[in-house]
Design a protein around this motif. Structure first.
Motif, PDB file in Angstrom:
ATOM      1  N   LEU A   1       0.827  -1.205   0.000  1.00 42.82           N
ATOM      2  CA  LEU A   1       0.000   0.000   0.000  1.00 42.82           C
ATOM      3  C   LEU A   1       0.862   1.257   0.000  1.00 42.82           C
ATOM      4  N   ASP A   2       0.440   2.267  -0.756  1.00 37.31           N
ATOM      5  CA  ASP A   2       1.133   3.553  -0.702  1.00 37.31           C
ATOM      6  C   ASP A   2       1.163   4.063   0.732  1.00 37.31           C
ATOM      7  N   SER A   3       2.210   4.789   1.058  1.00 34.67           N
ATOM      8  CA  SER A   3       2.326   5.316   2.418  1.00 34.67           C
ATOM      9  C   SER A   3       1.230   6.338   2.698  1.00 34.67           C
ATOM     10  N   ALA A   4       0.931   6.528   3.978  1.00 37.15           N
ATOM     11  CA  ALA A   4      -0.073   7.520   4.382  1.00 37.15           C
ATOM     12  C   ALA A   4       0.334   8.910   3.909  1.00 37.15           C
ATOM     13  N   GLU A   5       1.616   9.207   3.981  1.00 37.88           N
ATOM     14  CA  GLU A   5       2.096  10.517   3.547  1.00 37.88           C
ATOM     15  C   GLU A   5       1.844  10.716   2.056  1.00 37.88           C
ATOM     16  N   THR A   6       2.080   9.669   1.249  1.00 43.07           N
ATOM     17  CA  THR A   6       1.855   9.748  -0.189  1.00 43.07           C
ATOM     18  C   THR A   6       0.384   9.942  -0.500  1.00 43.07           C
ATOM     19  N   VAL A   7      -0.485   9.194   0.174  1.00 44.49           N
ATOM     20  CA  VAL A   7      -1.923   9.297  -0.068  1.00 44.49           C
ATOM     21  C   VAL A   7      -2.421  10.702   0.261  1.00 44.49           C
ATOM     22  N   GLY A   8      -2.077  11.210   1.438  1.00 40.75           N
ATOM     23  CA  GLY A   8      -2.547  12.532   1.835  1.00 40.75           C
ATOM     24  C   GLY A   8      -1.988  13.634   0.959  1.00 40.75           C
ATOM     25  N   ARG A   9      -0.700  13.587   0.699  1.00 42.26           N
ATOM     26  CA  ARG A   9      -0.067  14.639  -0.104  1.00 42.26           C
ATOM     27  C   ARG A   9      -0.586  14.633  -1.540  1.00 42.26           C
ATOM     28  N   THR A  10      -0.759  13.466  -2.123  1.00 48.64           N
ATOM     29  CA  THR A  10      -1.256  13.394  -3.498  1.00 48.64           C
ATOM     30  C   THR A  10      -2.666  13.936  -3.604  1.00 48.64           C
ATOM     31  N   ALA A  11      -3.532  13.573  -2.646  1.00 51.36           N
ATOM     32  CA  ALA A  11      -4.896  14.108  -2.643  1.00 51.36           C
ATOM     33  C   ALA A  11      -4.873  15.626  -2.556  1.00 51.36           C
ATOM     34  N   ALA A  12      -4.006  16.166  -1.711  1.00 56.41           N
ATOM     35  CA  ALA A  12      -3.922  17.618  -1.536  1.00 56.41           C
ATOM     36  C   ALA A  12      -3.387  18.297  -2.787  1.00 56.41           C
ATOM     37  N   GLU A  13      -2.349  17.749  -3.386  1.00 58.89           N
ATOM     38  CA  GLU A  13      -1.771  18.360  -4.577  1.00 58.89           C
ATOM     39  C   GLU A  13      -2.756  18.336  -5.744  1.00 58.89           C
ATOM     40  N   ARG A  14      -3.502  17.268  -5.869  1.00 57.53           N
ATOM     41  CA  ARG A  14      -4.534  17.225  -6.907  1.00 57.53           C
ATOM     42  C   ARG A  14      -5.590  18.303  -6.659  1.00 57.53           C
ATOM     43  N   THR A  15      -5.942  18.508  -5.400  1.00 61.07           N
ATOM     44  CA  THR A  15      -6.954  19.499  -5.059  1.00 61.07           C
ATOM     45  C   THR A  15      -6.454  20.913  -5.337  1.00 61.07           C
ATOM     46  N   ILE A  16      -5.239  21.212  -4.919  1.00 60.80           N
ATOM     47  CA  ILE A  16      -4.670  22.545  -5.142  1.00 60.80           C
ATOM     48  C   ILE A  16      -4.621  22.865  -6.629  1.00 60.80           C
ATOM     49  N   ALA A  17      -4.326  21.859  -7.443  1.00 62.37           N
ATOM     50  CA  ALA A  17      -4.246  22.081  -8.887  1.00 62.37           C
ATOM     51  C   ALA A  17      -5.587  22.473  -9.480  1.00 62.37           C
ATOM     52  N   ARG A  18      -6.679  22.228  -8.754  1.00 59.41           N
ATOM     53  CA  ARG A  18      -8.013  22.519  -9.260  1.00 59.41           C
ATOM     54  C   ARG A  18      -8.515  23.915  -8.860  1.00 59.41           C
ATOM     55  N   ARG A  19      -7.743  24.659  -8.089  1.00 58.10           N
ATOM     56  CA  ARG A  19      -8.176  25.984  -7.656  1.00 58.10           C
ATOM     57  C   ARG A  19      -8.430  26.904  -8.846  1.00 58.10           C
ATOM     58  N   GLY A  20      -9.543  27.656  -8.763  1.00 57.75           N
ATOM     59  CA  GLY A  20      -9.878  28.613  -9.814  1.00 57.75           C
ATOM     60  C   GLY A  20     -10.438  27.977 -11.066  1.00 57.75           C
ATOM     61  N   ALA A  21     -10.998  26.780 -10.974  1.00 56.27           N
ATOM     62  CA  ALA A  21     -11.539  26.095 -12.152  1.00 56.27           C
ATOM     63  C   ALA A  21     -12.686  26.883 -12.771  1.00 56.27           C
ATOM     64  N   ILE A  22     -12.724  26.905 -14.102  1.00 55.30           N
ATOM     65  CA  ILE A  22     -13.795  27.576 -14.840  1.00 55.30           C
ATOM     66  C   ILE A  22     -14.295  26.643 -15.932  1.00 55.30           C
ATOM     67  N   LYS A  23     -15.377  27.047 -16.595  1.00 56.13           N
ATOM     68  CA  LYS A  23     -15.880  26.240 -17.698  1.00 56.13           C
ATOM     69  C   LYS A  23     -14.978  26.412 -18.918  1.00 56.13           C
ATOM     70  N   PRO A  24     -14.738  25.323 -19.646  1.00 56.28           N
ATOM     71  CA  PRO A  24     -13.923  25.422 -20.862  1.00 56.28           C
ATOM     72  C   PRO A  24     -14.756  25.924 -22.041  1.00 56.28           C
ATOM     73  N   PRO A  25     -14.141  26.180 -23.175  1.00 56.10           N
ATOM     74  CA  PRO A  25     -14.902  26.582 -24.359  1.00 56.10           C
ATOM     75  C   PRO A  25     -15.799  25.459 -24.853  1.00 56.10           C
ATOM     76  N   THR A  26     -16.790  25.823 -25.651  1.00 55.08           N
ATOM     77  CA  THR A  26     -17.661  24.857 -26.312  1.00 55.08           C
ATOM     78  C   THR A  26     -17.170  24.641 -27.736  1.00 55.08           C
ATOM     79  N   GLY A  27     -17.192  23.398 -28.177  1.00 53.17           N
ATOM     80  CA  GLY A  27     -16.765  23.103 -29.541  1.00 53.17           C
ATOM     81  C   GLY A  27     -16.316  21.671 -29.691  1.00 53.17           C
ATOM     82  N   SER A  28     -15.656  21.373 -30.789  1.00 56.33           N
ATOM     83  CA  SER A  28     -15.126  20.037 -31.055  1.00 56.33           C
ATOM     84  C   SER A  28     -13.621  20.048 -30.791  1.00 56.33           C
ATOM     85  N   PHE A  29     -13.186  19.208 -29.840  1.00 52.95           N
ATOM     86  CA  PHE A  29     -11.785  19.216 -29.431  1.00 52.95           C
ATOM     87  C   PHE A  29     -11.317  17.787 -29.148  1.00 52.95           C
ATOM     88  N   PRO A  30     -10.017  17.555 -29.203  1.00 51.95           N
ATOM     89  CA  PRO A  30      -9.492  16.283 -28.705  1.00 51.95           C
ATOM     90  C   PRO A  30      -9.578  16.240 -27.187  1.00 51.95           C
TER      91      PRO A  30
END
Length: 448
Positions: free
Chosen positions: A206-235
């Motif tokens: 199992l991943d260490s407790a430190e890895t689990v907590g830190r990864t969850a937090a870093e993923r969350t921080i990366a989501r700060r200020g999220a907005i809607k993307p453009p509309t259209g056809s994209f990859p």
């Protein structure tokens, strides 16, 4: 428990024969689970469960019925068998009702070689709580995290035994340890959250407790200020953490139940191209240290590794005895069941051919588009393959992540999506679904 599982299944078969069943199969399951949650540095919830459940299926010609119980007394077994036989007499005839014959049974298997059980002792509740506390502390230690919503640590151990009146008997055990964290940043309408977790057969992996907590937090921080993307056809690049959902849609479409009903967008695709040339999707039921591995299926048939899709071409359906019989085919040893229902088709571990490019290289290849890291809801038309799902992730410009996005919908058709996908090389090989990040061109994106 007082009685071995094989004793319970044999007692159920004896009761079924005495009650007048033409044939029967029995299943006994015992298990223990322990789950701990912490919040705000305090114990939030502690649950422990353990018990034994038994199930009996009886057959009268082409009729069948299932019953289950957690009471293991001889009187209960007699009543179960009598009730099941009475129910079967009233059930409609089903041409798929059948048992595997003695010559079809799995006869040799190496349970130890599958490494499905952690031999170490069950962790103490205090040990699980400590791991959860450490994961929470690691998440809170990342700047910008306002709080940790939930941290959970768990352990489970389960034994299964199956027996049939035609002569099959076999069982195995499996264990699981898990740790996950959900972190939050911001407040009110500016709040964003994300998670990370790990689950393994062996607690030492199992991943260490430190890895689990830190990864969850870093993923969350990366989501700060999220907005809607453009509309259209994209990859759209489906991140490895959610890319297996595309393979799950394919597996649902080739499940024997869907094919028998004609309710599948792949119902006429046997032998046709469903993935790009060069890609294969392989079922691997005997992969060691994997939670979905099993030496035989729920009808006593031996499992083995085989391609579902080979070099882009669909090779087979996912079948149990009943669906195979209705389609005039042979079972693919994919029967699964619980104690209260008859067998039905289900896959074990699968792996998709990995590509040569990294996720970063696929981002560069897509140029401008959407990297999806989380999905909610699903509208999938089972007969046409039309696809629509809510998504969030990151907007990509000039091959680089530009900003986080949320509240958008991606849409397309699964047949075209799967035929044109491009795999990365980043799949985690210990998972039951080994699927790398997948790039899909030309999806419709509804955002701003």
């Amino acid at each position: 428990m007082d009685q071995p599982l094989e004793t319970l299944t044999q007692a159920l078969l004896d009761a079924a024969a005495k009650a007048g069943a033409d044939a029967a199969d029995a299943m006994a399951v015992d298990g223990t689970s322990l789950n701990i949650e912490v919040r705000g540095g305090a114990l939030e919830q502690a649950e422990r469960s353990e018990g034994v459940d038994v199930g009996l299926r009886v057959m009268l010609g082409q009729r069948q019925a299932c019953v289950s119980a957690s009471d293991l007394s001889p009187q209960t077994f007699t009543e179960m068998a009598e009730r099941a036989v009475a129910m079967a007499r009233e059930a409609p005839e089903d041409p798929g009702v059948a048992q595997a014959a003695p010559g079809e049974f799995a006869s040799e298997w190496d349970v130890d070689g599958l490494e499905l059980v952690d031999a170490s002792s069950e962790p103490a509740p205090a040990e699980l709580e400590q791991a959860a506390r450490e994961a929470e502390a690691a998440a809170l230690g990342v700047e910008g995290i306002s709080r940790v919503d939930t941290v959970g640590s768990g352990y489970g151990r389960r034994r299964v035994h199956i027996a049939t009146s035609a002569g099959f008997a076999g069982g195995y055990a499996r264990s699981e340890s898990s740790l996950y964290a959900v972190a939050i940043t911001g407040e009110g309408t500016d709040m964003e959250r994300d998670y990370y977790g790990d689950s393994r057969v062996f607690r030492a992996d199992l991943d260490s407790a430190e890895t689990v907590g830190r990864t969850a937090a870093e993923r969350t921080i990366a989501r700060r200020g999220a907005i809607k993307p453009p509309t259209g056809s994209f990859p759209v690049l489906f991140d490895e953490r959610i890319s297996s959902s595309l393979m799950a849609h394919l597996l649902v479409a080739i499940n024997g139940n869907a094919i028998v009903r004609g309710a599948s967008w792949l119902r006429d695709a046997m032998g046709e191209q469903v993935l790009p040339i060069g890609l294969s999707l392989t079922e691997q039921p005997l992969r060691p240290r994997c939670q979905a591995s099993r030496p035989f299926d729920a009808e006593g048939l031996a499992t083995r590794s085989r391609d579902i899709v080979r070099d882009g071409m669909l090779e087979r359906w996912v079948l149990d005895l009943a669906t195979a019989r209705k389609l005039g085919l042979e079972s693919t040893a994919n029967a699964a069941r619980g104690t209260s229902a008859p067998p039905s088709p289900s896959v074990t571990n699968v792996a998709l051919t990995q590509g040569d490019a990294s996720r970063a290289e696929l981002l560069a290849q897509m140029g401008t588009g959407l990297l999806v890291t989380s999905m909610i809801g699903a509208t999938i038309n089972p007969t046409t393959g039309d696809y629509s799902r809510g998504a969030s992730g990151f907007w990509v410009e000039n091959g680089e992540i530009a900003y986080p996005v949320n509240e958008c919908t991606i849409a397309g058709n699964l047949r075209g999506m799967l035929k044109g996908l491009v795999p990365a090389n980043d799949a985690r090989t210990h998972l039951s679904r080994v699927v790398p990040s997948l790039l899909v061109e030309g999806l419709t994106l509804a955002g701003q």
